[in-house]
Enzyme design. Structure first.
Site, PDB file in Angstrom:
ATOM      1  N   LYS A  53      85.754 -33.118 -14.214  1.00 29.96           N
ATOM      2  CA  LYS A  53      85.672 -33.659 -15.568  1.00 29.96           C
ATOM      3  C   LYS A  53      87.075 -33.574 -16.161  1.00 29.96           C
ATOM      4  CE  LYS A  53      82.672 -33.125 -19.628  1.00 29.96           C
ATOM      5  NZ  LYS A  53      81.595 -32.312 -20.220  1.00 29.96           N
ATOM      6  N   ARG A  98      70.880 -38.849 -15.379  1.00 22.32           N
ATOM      7  CA  ARG A  98      70.493 -38.649 -16.768  1.00 22.32           C
ATOM      8  C   ARG A  98      69.343 -39.584 -17.128  1.00 22.32           C
ATOM      9  NH1 ARG A  98      75.831 -37.107 -18.702  1.00 22.32           N
ATOM     10  NH2 ARG A  98      77.080 -36.779 -16.851  1.00 22.32           N
ATOM     11  N   ASP A 142      91.018 -41.972 -22.347  1.00 24.29           N
ATOM     12  CA  ASP A 142      92.062 -41.661 -21.359  1.00 24.29           C
ATOM     13  C   ASP A 142      91.501 -40.941 -20.124  1.00 24.29           C
ATOM     14  OD1 ASP A 142      91.473 -39.178 -22.371  1.00 24.29           O
ATOM     15  OD2 ASP A 142      93.468 -38.785 -23.192  1.00 24.29           O
ATOM     16  N   GLY A 143      90.215 -40.629 -20.162  1.00 20.72           N
ATOM     17  CA  GLY A 143      89.612 -39.979 -18.999  1.00 20.72           C
ATOM     18  C   GLY A 143      90.017 -38.523 -18.825  1.00 20.72           C
ATOM     19  N   ASP A 164      72.029 -39.950 -22.743  1.00 18.98           N
ATOM     20  CA  ASP A 164      72.987 -39.857 -21.630  1.00 18.98           C
ATOM     21  C   ASP A 164      73.419 -38.412 -21.401  1.00 18.98           C
ATOM     22  OD1 ASP A 164      74.164 -40.569 -24.257  1.00 18.98           O
ATOM     23  OD2 ASP A 164      76.054 -40.116 -23.263  1.00 18.98           O
ATOM     24  N   ASN A 165      73.005 -37.513 -22.280  1.00 21.78           N
ATOM     25  CA  ASN A 165      73.342 -36.107 -22.101  1.00 21.78           C
ATOM     26  C   ASN A 165      72.107 -35.282 -21.755  1.00 21.78           C
ATOM     27  OD1 ASN A 165      76.008 -36.623 -22.647  1.00 21.78           O
ATOM     28  ND2 ASN A 165      75.838 -36.144 -24.815  1.00 21.78           N
ATOM     29  N   ARG A 176      82.794 -29.169 -12.232  1.00 23.47           N
ATOM     30  CA  ARG A 176      81.419 -28.896 -12.638  1.00 23.47           C
ATOM     31  C   ARG A 176      80.474 -29.039 -11.455  1.00 23.47           C
ATOM     32  NH1 ARG A 176      79.049 -31.859 -17.913  1.00 23.47           N
ATOM     33  NH2 ARG A 176      79.073 -33.768 -16.672  1.00 23.47           N
ATOM     34  N   ARG A 180      85.106 -40.053 -18.082  1.00 20.81           N
ATOM     35  CA  ARG A 180      86.134 -39.019 -17.826  1.00 20.81           C
ATOM     36  C   ARG A 180      85.604 -37.993 -16.838  1.00 20.81           C
ATOM     37  NH1 ARG A 180      85.238 -35.032 -22.942  1.00 20.81           N
ATOM     38  NH2 ARG A 180      83.086 -35.687 -23.088  1.00 20.81           N
ATOM     39  N   GLY A 205      78.462 -44.672 -18.793  1.00 17.61           N
ATOM     40  CA  GLY A 205      78.991 -44.315 -17.472  1.00 17.61           C
ATOM     41  C   GLY A 205      79.993 -43.193 -17.549  1.00 17.61           C
TER      42      GLY A 205
HETATM   43  P1  AMP Z   1      79.952 -37.493 -24.239  1.00 16.14           P
HETATM   44  O1  AMP Z   1      80.290 -37.447 -25.677  1.00 16.14           O
HETATM   45  O2  AMP Z   1      80.671 -36.507 -23.408  1.00 16.14           O
HETATM   46  O3  AMP Z   1      78.500 -37.482 -23.963  1.00 16.14           O
HETATM   47  O4  AMP Z   1      80.508 -38.906 -23.732  1.00 16.14           O
HETATM   48  C1  AMP Z   1      79.983 -40.143 -24.139  1.00 16.14           C
HETATM   49  C2  AMP Z   1      80.645 -41.267 -23.340  1.00 16.14           C
HETATM   50  O5  AMP Z   1      82.033 -41.349 -23.628  1.00 16.14           O
HETATM   51  C3  AMP Z   1      80.540 -41.096 -21.842  1.00 16.14           C
HETATM   52  O6  AMP Z   1      80.364 -42.359 -21.255  1.00 16.14           O
HETATM   53  C4  AMP Z   1      81.871 -40.495 -21.487  1.00 16.14           C
HETATM   54  O7  AMP Z   1      82.222 -40.734 -20.162  1.00 16.14           O
HETATM   55  C5  AMP Z   1      82.807 -41.210 -22.456  1.00 16.14           C
HETATM   56  N1  AMP Z   1      84.020 -40.414 -22.749  1.00 16.14           N
HETATM   57  C6  AMP Z   1      84.090 -39.276 -23.455  1.00 16.14           C
HETATM   58  N2  AMP Z   1      85.361 -38.832 -23.523  1.00 16.14           N
HETATM   59  C7  AMP Z   1      86.121 -39.698 -22.836  1.00 16.14           C
HETATM   60  C8  AMP Z   1      87.520 -39.796 -22.526  1.00 16.14           C
HETATM   61  N3  AMP Z   1      88.401 -38.875 -22.932  1.00 16.14           N
HETATM   62  N4  AMP Z   1      87.919 -40.846 -21.787  1.00 16.14           N
HETATM   63  C9  AMP Z   1      87.056 -41.771 -21.360  1.00 16.14           C
HETATM   64  N5  AMP Z   1      85.752 -41.747 -21.611  1.00 16.14           N
HETATM   65  C10 AMP Z   1      85.266 -40.720 -22.343  1.00 16.14           C
HETATM   66 MG    MG Z   2      77.996 -37.047 -21.949  1.00 12.88          MG
END
Ligand code: AMP
Ligand code: MG
Length: 491
Positions: free
Chosen positions: A110, A180, A122-123, A249-250, A173, A90, A87
């Site tokens: 984002k 996805r 931390d989002g 998911d990407n 964005r 962030r 989900g």
């Molecule tokens: P990504 O590596 O961007 O594809 O992210 C993989 C998952 O980790 C997704 O569910 C993102 O929302 C979550 N995520 C990545 N970075 C953060 C962050 N700084 N805080 C919270 N969730 C994160």
């Molecule tokens: Mg992602």
């Protein structure tokens, strides 16, 4: 006047698809950059966006009228392992806007704080990943490759804790949607066939309206996503792009490049190239990307099996039949593109052999992938100067015999020097977002608050095929000491 008109079709899907969430307000936001041409394309008022109310919206301080901020639910295979719930951890979807031509676009923040899907995160986002995604996604758009876009980058005025404390930022964005492969997987994993069907209907209406008219709409949807991904990955390969983290998911079902994490462009050509520091097995190496796209599409097809036929075996057979179209679709797009890069008339057997022989020579000789094609266009004449081309090879003699073959071939195909040069230069960029320039741009912003390199890079990359002497710095490959061999997700 309502300056921005939201129409939030994803938020209207049932509760299981998303959670309401208010963005965390940036403490002292300042606009790093607003993408005014993109704002205009979207029919948004750039002056309003750059004004106090606009910045409030872009920095999570205020919720614009009509915006219904949500975090969307999705699952995903990360490096091959299934995670049932990821989900938006962030990212916060503010809503959708309709452009003057009727196109629908997500507007997402984002890095605007925690959501119900943040888990331990931390989002937030630091300058580095935000500026990288801004530059690379805009460069991809200018290269003509389907991608999410960057509407704005905002400094939050706060710091985020990573290996060190870093200045925080938000990327605004824009995407055709943020749906996805993992969004389908989330509902399929929960055994919620109705949700999968609703999502499929939503995606058909939004991205593939022709599928609605087809005899079998869900099969047509699957076919369309497969075709879009085959084309997308071919385009990546043709410019030397390595996504770096092609988890399910990407991967956007709309066929856009999404989630620029540890992405990078090849300097020297080598299909085994991996940049991402977390990709230890090389799963997402440059040359593996077509295979991985098919792997991901196979996961998508799996979620659609119940929609494809009443009988499970028949559904699986139908999904397999659809997936069988991927390899030829990818090969067709890639081969045709390769022929164009080499200035050859088409992807016939002789031309492809010539192209692949050169790719092997480039691999063995660490030749720069981007410069090679620009210089090849200038090396058509037997009595011309081939030195700039030859000098790209560790062993310059390695390309001599090949060059004779190529010249012979283009002579057979005919056409003028200038026409071939023009058509080659129209598909072979002079400028790509080179990793060492990206790193230097980020360092200037983080260490000195200096955004001039960011602005300069964006300006050059906005016209990637238009070579000008003053931009030579952007075309040059890294010196030995500047070479970037590893990139980080930087979450
Ligand atoms: P990504 O590596 O961007 O594809 O992210 C993989 C998952 O980790 C997704 O569910 C993102 O929302 C979550 N995520 C990545 N970075 C953060 C962050 N700084 N805080 C919270 N969730 C994160
Ligand atoms: Mg992602």
């Amino acid at each position: 006047m309502i300056p921005i008109r939201f129409d939030n079709s994803f938020a209207r899907l049932p509760a299981g698809f998303h959670r309401s969430v208010a963005p965390s307000a940036a403490v002292a936001p300042s606009l790093i950059r607003l993408n005014r041409p993109l704002a205009a394309d979207l029919g948004l008022d750039a002056d309003w966006l750059a004004g106090p109310e606009g910045i409030d919206m872009l920095s999570g301080r205020g919720i614009a009228e009509g915006s219904e901020p949500i975090a969307t639910a999705y699952a995903g295979h990360q490096f091959g392992s299934f995670v049932p719930q990821l989900g938006d951890g962030r990212a916060i979807l503010l809503g959708e806007v309709i452009d003057p031509d009727g196109g629908r676009h997500d507007i997402q923040l984002k890095g605007a704080g925690r959501t119900p899907f943040s888990r331990g995160g931390d989002g937030r986002a630091a300058f580095g990943p935000v500026l990288r995604e801004y530059v690379v996604s805009e460069a991809m758009a200018a290269l003509g490759i389907p991608t999410t876009r960057a509407l704005a980058a905002v400094a939050t005025g706060d710091t985020v804790a990573r290996e060190t404390m870093l200045p925080g930022a938000i990327l605004v964005r824009v995407a055709a949607s943020h749906i996805r492969v993992g969004t389908f997987q989330f509902h399929a994993y929960n055994g919620d066939d109705d949700a999968v069907r609703l999502l499929a209907d939503h995606v058909i209406a939004r991205h593939y309206p022709d599928a609605a008219e087809a005899a079998r709409p869900y099969r047509a949807l699957l076919d369309a996503v497969i075709a879009a991904q085959a084309d997308l990955v071919a385009r990546w390969l043709l410019v030397g792009f390595v996504h770096g983290v092609m988890n399910t998911d990407n991967m956007s079902v709309a066929g856009e490049t999404i989630d620029y994490g540890p992405c990078a462009f090849l300097d020297a050509y080598d299909p085994a190239t991996v940049f991402s520091s977390i990709d230890r097995g090389g799963r997402y190496a440059y040359g593996n990307q077509p295979q991985i796209a098919l792997w991901n599409l196979t996961r998508l097809a799996g979620t659609l099996v119940p929609l494809l036929a009443d009988d499970r075996d028949a559904g699986i057979a139908d999904a397999q039949d659809a997936l069988a179209a991927f390899p030829p679709a990818f090969q067709g797009a890639y081969s045709a593109g390769l022929a164009r890069k080499f200035g050859l008339g088409g992807p016939g057997e002789v031309n492809l052999e010539l192209a692949h022989d050169m790719l092997a020579l480039m691999t063995a000789n660490q030749a720069d992938f981007t410069l090679f094609f620009r210089r090849l266009a200038d090396a058509q004449d037997a009595d011309g100067d081939a030195e700039p081309l030859r000098s790209l090879f560790v062993d310059p003699t390695a390309c001599d015999a090949w060059l004779l073959r190529w010249r012979e071939r283009i002579a057979q195909e005919g056409g003028s020097y200038e026409d071939r040069r023009r058509s080659m230069n129209a598909v072979n960029p002079a400028y790509i977002p080179r990793n060492h320039r990206i790193e230097a741009m980020i360092a200037a912003a983080v260490e000195r608050g200096d955004f001039a390199p960011f602005d300069r890079l964006l300006a050059v990359l906005a016209r990637p095929y238009d070579e000008r002497p003053e931009n030579r710095w952007a075309a040059e490959p890294p010196l030995a000491g500047e070479r970037v061999t590893a990139t980080f997700c930087g979450t």
